[in-house]
Design a protein around this motif. Structure first.
Motif, PDB file in Angstrom:
ATOM      1  N   ALA A 141       7.165   2.064 -20.393  1.00 55.59           N
ATOM      2  CA  ALA A 141       6.863   3.388 -19.843  1.00 55.59           C
ATOM      3  C   ALA A 141       6.466   4.357 -20.944  1.00 55.59           C
ATOM      4  O   ALA A 141       5.481   5.093 -20.811  1.00 55.59           O
ATOM      5  N   THR A 142       7.198   4.346 -22.027  1.00 56.63           N
ATOM      6  CA  THR A 142       6.920   5.253 -23.151  1.00 56.63           C
ATOM      7  C   THR A 142       5.541   5.005 -23.740  1.00 56.63           C
ATOM      8  O   THR A 142       4.877   5.926 -24.204  1.00 56.63           O
ATOM      9  N   HIS A 143       5.100   3.757 -23.709  1.00 54.86           N
ATOM     10  CA  HIS A 143       3.813   3.394 -24.298  1.00 54.86           C
ATOM     11  C   HIS A 143       2.679   3.317 -23.270  1.00 54.86           C
ATOM     12  O   HIS A 143       1.597   2.794 -23.561  1.00 54.86           O
ATOM     13  N   GLY A 144       2.920   3.827 -22.061  1.00 53.45           N
ATOM     14  CA  GLY A 144       1.874   3.906 -21.056  1.00 53.45           C
ATOM     15  C   GLY A 144       1.408   2.569 -20.505  1.00 53.45           C
ATOM     16  O   GLY A 144       0.273   2.456 -20.034  1.00 53.45           O
ATOM     17  N   LEU A 145       2.273   1.576 -20.566  1.00 51.14           N
ATOM     18  CA  LEU A 145       1.907   0.260 -20.041  1.00 51.14           C
ATOM     19  C   LEU A 145       2.099   0.222 -18.532  1.00 51.14           C
ATOM     20  O   LEU A 145       2.848   1.026 -17.968  1.00 51.14           O
ATOM     21  N   GLU A 146       1.427  -0.702 -17.876  1.00 50.09           N
ATOM     22  CA  GLU A 146       1.471  -0.788 -16.417  1.00 50.09           C
ATOM     23  C   GLU A 146       2.664  -1.566 -15.878  1.00 50.09           C
ATOM     24  O   GLU A 146       3.172  -1.252 -14.803  1.00 50.09           O
ATOM     25  N   ALA A 147       3.071  -2.628 -16.608  1.00 46.00           N
ATOM     26  CA  ALA A 147       4.090  -3.512 -16.048  1.00 46.00           C
ATOM     27  C   ALA A 147       4.802  -4.283 -17.147  1.00 46.00           C
ATOM     28  O   ALA A 147       4.346  -4.346 -18.288  1.00 46.00           O
ATOM     29  N   VAL A 148       5.917  -4.886 -16.741  1.00 50.68           N
ATOM     30  CA  VAL A 148       6.622  -5.857 -17.574  1.00 50.68           C
ATOM     31  C   VAL A 148       6.486  -7.189 -16.849  1.00 50.68           C
ATOM     32  O   VAL A 148       6.691  -7.262 -15.630  1.00 50.68           O
ATOM     33  N   THR A 149       6.101  -8.223 -17.572  1.00 50.68           N
ATOM     34  CA  THR A 149       5.912  -9.548 -16.983  1.00 50.68           C
ATOM     35  C   THR A 149       6.785 -10.570 -17.694  1.00 50.68           C
ATOM     36  O   THR A 149       7.247 -10.340 -18.826  1.00 50.68           O
ATOM     37  N   LEU A 150       6.974 -11.706 -17.034  1.00 48.58           N
ATOM     38  CA  LEU A 150       7.717 -12.822 -17.620  1.00 48.58           C
ATOM     39  C   LEU A 150       7.436 -14.069 -16.812  1.00 48.58           C
ATOM     40  O   LEU A 150       6.886 -13.992 -15.708  1.00 48.58           O
ATOM     41  N   THR A 151       7.796 -15.207 -17.357  1.00 44.21           N
ATOM     42  CA  THR A 151       7.783 -16.465 -16.608  1.00 44.21           C
ATOM     43  C   THR A 151       9.196 -17.013 -16.652  1.00 44.21           C
ATOM     44  O   THR A 151       9.932 -16.790 -17.621  1.00 44.21           O
ATOM     45  N   THR A 152       9.579 -17.732 -15.595  1.00 44.61           N
ATOM     46  CA  THR A 152      10.954 -18.196 -15.499  1.00 44.61           C
ATOM     47  C   THR A 152      11.063 -19.329 -14.487  1.00 44.61           C
ATOM     48  O   THR A 152      10.088 -19.687 -13.829  1.00 44.61           O
ATOM     49  N   PHE A 153      12.260 -19.879 -14.357  1.00 39.37           N
ATOM     50  CA  PHE A 153      12.511 -20.921 -13.360  1.00 39.37           C
ATOM     51  C   PHE A 153      12.670 -20.286 -11.987  1.00 39.37           C
ATOM     52  O   PHE A 153      13.357 -19.276 -11.836  1.00 39.37           O
ATOM     53  N   ARG A 154      12.076 -20.911 -10.979  1.00 38.27           N
ATOM     54  CA  ARG A 154      12.088 -20.376  -9.616  1.00 38.27           C
ATOM     55  C   ARG A 154      13.472 -20.325  -8.981  1.00 38.27           C
ATOM     56  O   ARG A 154      13.814 -19.351  -8.320  1.00 38.27           O
ATOM     57  N   ASN A 165      17.832 -16.926 -13.272  1.00 36.07           N
ATOM     58  CA  ASN A 165      16.413 -16.759 -13.586  1.00 36.07           C
ATOM     59  C   ASN A 165      15.746 -15.984 -12.442  1.00 36.07           C
ATOM     60  O   ASN A 165      16.075 -14.832 -12.215  1.00 36.07           O
ATOM     61  N   CYS A 166      14.803 -16.566 -11.725  1.00 36.68           N
ATOM     62  CA  CYS A 166      14.023 -15.842 -10.715  1.00 36.68           C
ATOM     63  C   CYS A 166      14.881 -15.000  -9.756  1.00 36.68           C
ATOM     64  O   CYS A 166      14.605 -13.808  -9.581  1.00 36.68           O
ATOM     65  N   PRO A 167      15.923 -15.557  -9.138  1.00 37.65           N
ATOM     66  CA  PRO A 167      16.721 -14.722  -8.219  1.00 37.65           C
ATOM     67  C   PRO A 167      17.339 -13.494  -8.910  1.00 37.65           C
ATOM     68  O   PRO A 167      17.411 -12.412  -8.323  1.00 37.65           O
ATOM     69  N   TYR A 168      17.747 -13.646 -10.155  1.00 40.25           N
ATOM     70  CA  TYR A 168      18.298 -12.525 -10.924  1.00 40.25           C
ATOM     71  C   TYR A 168      17.234 -11.450 -11.138  1.00 40.25           C
ATOM     72  O   TYR A 168      17.465 -10.262 -10.888  1.00 40.25           O
ATOM     73  N   TYR A 169      16.057 -11.874 -11.595  1.00 44.85           N
ATOM     74  CA  TYR A 169      14.989 -10.909 -11.853  1.00 44.85           C
ATOM     75  C   TYR A 169      14.527 -10.223 -10.572  1.00 44.85           C
ATOM     76  O   TYR A 169      14.177  -9.044 -10.598  1.00 44.85           O
ATOM     77  N   GLU A 170      14.553 -10.940  -9.456  1.00 42.53           N
ATOM     78  CA  GLU A 170      14.204 -10.311  -8.178  1.00 42.53           C
ATOM     79  C   GLU A 170      15.173  -9.181  -7.855  1.00 42.53           C
ATOM     80  O   GLU A 170      14.768  -8.122  -7.373  1.00 42.53           O
TER      81      GLU A 170
END
Length: 190
Positions: free
Chosen positions: A125-138, A143-148
């Motif tokens: 946010a401070t650097h004007g970026l649009e999003a945070v992305t990652l790859t993980t186990f479904r 992993n995925c359920p936590y990030y959701e």
């Protein structure tokens, strides 16, 4: 306005180390960060098909140094200023991509990972970026359920950028079956 992560997910009765704070990692801590990643990977011993990750490679020292130079490698530290977790990320296009997040196995379950992710969101946010992305186990719960639960959204093939598709392909070349992995995105509130 910065996206604020939900506070749910901390088990009842687990207040955790409230004094853990997040700061930029330091050059002299790289080997400690690598040990933390190895410790965090021990959770995979419980999943037969992925138990090899507990003894597999961790992020290289060179990669840690590259991300330190970019100012996108943070450490979660104890009252004694000793790292107990870390998050390594990189600005790619208009996203901050999380390459690795690890919390020492003795410190897991206390919200330290959430604090690290909040740091990544604040940085984006401070650097004007649009999003945070990652790859993980479904399907792995931390992993995925936590990030959701933290607000990340799983991207289907049509939504995925070529960059994220390439990351998943590279992971597959290193033994992580593409059908077990997913790309996720959390839009940063400006």
């Amino acid at each position: 306005m910065v996206t604020q992560l939900p506070l749910d997910g901390i088990p009842a009765g687990k207040a955790g180390p409230s004094s853990v704070r997040i700061r930029l990692a330091r050059e002299d801590e790289v080997e400690t960060l690598r040990l933390i990643e190895r410790s965090a990977a021990q959770s995979f011993r419980l999943i037969e098909a992925l138990s090899w990750l507990a003894v597999g490679d961790v992020q290289s020292a060179e990669r840690h140094h590259e991300l330190l130079a970019q100012g996108t490698n943070w450490a979660a530290v104890s009252e004694e200023d000793a790292p107990v977790g870390f998050l390594s990320a990189e600005v790619v296009e208009q996203d901050l991509h999380i390459w690795e997040i690890s919390v020492d196995h003795l410190h897991q379950g206390f919200g330290i990972g959430r604090k690290l992710i909040q740091q990544a969101l604040d940085h984006a946010a401070t650097h004007g970026l649009e999003a945070v992305t990652l790859t993980t186990f479904r399907t792995i719960p931390w992993n995925c359920p936590y990030y959701e639960r933290l607000g990340f959204r799983t991207l289907d093939e049509t939504e995925m950028s070529p960059r994220l598709a390439e990351v998943l392909d590279l992971e597959a070349e290193h033994g992580l079956a593409r059908d077990t992995r997913c790309a996720m995105r959390l839009t940063v509130d400006g």
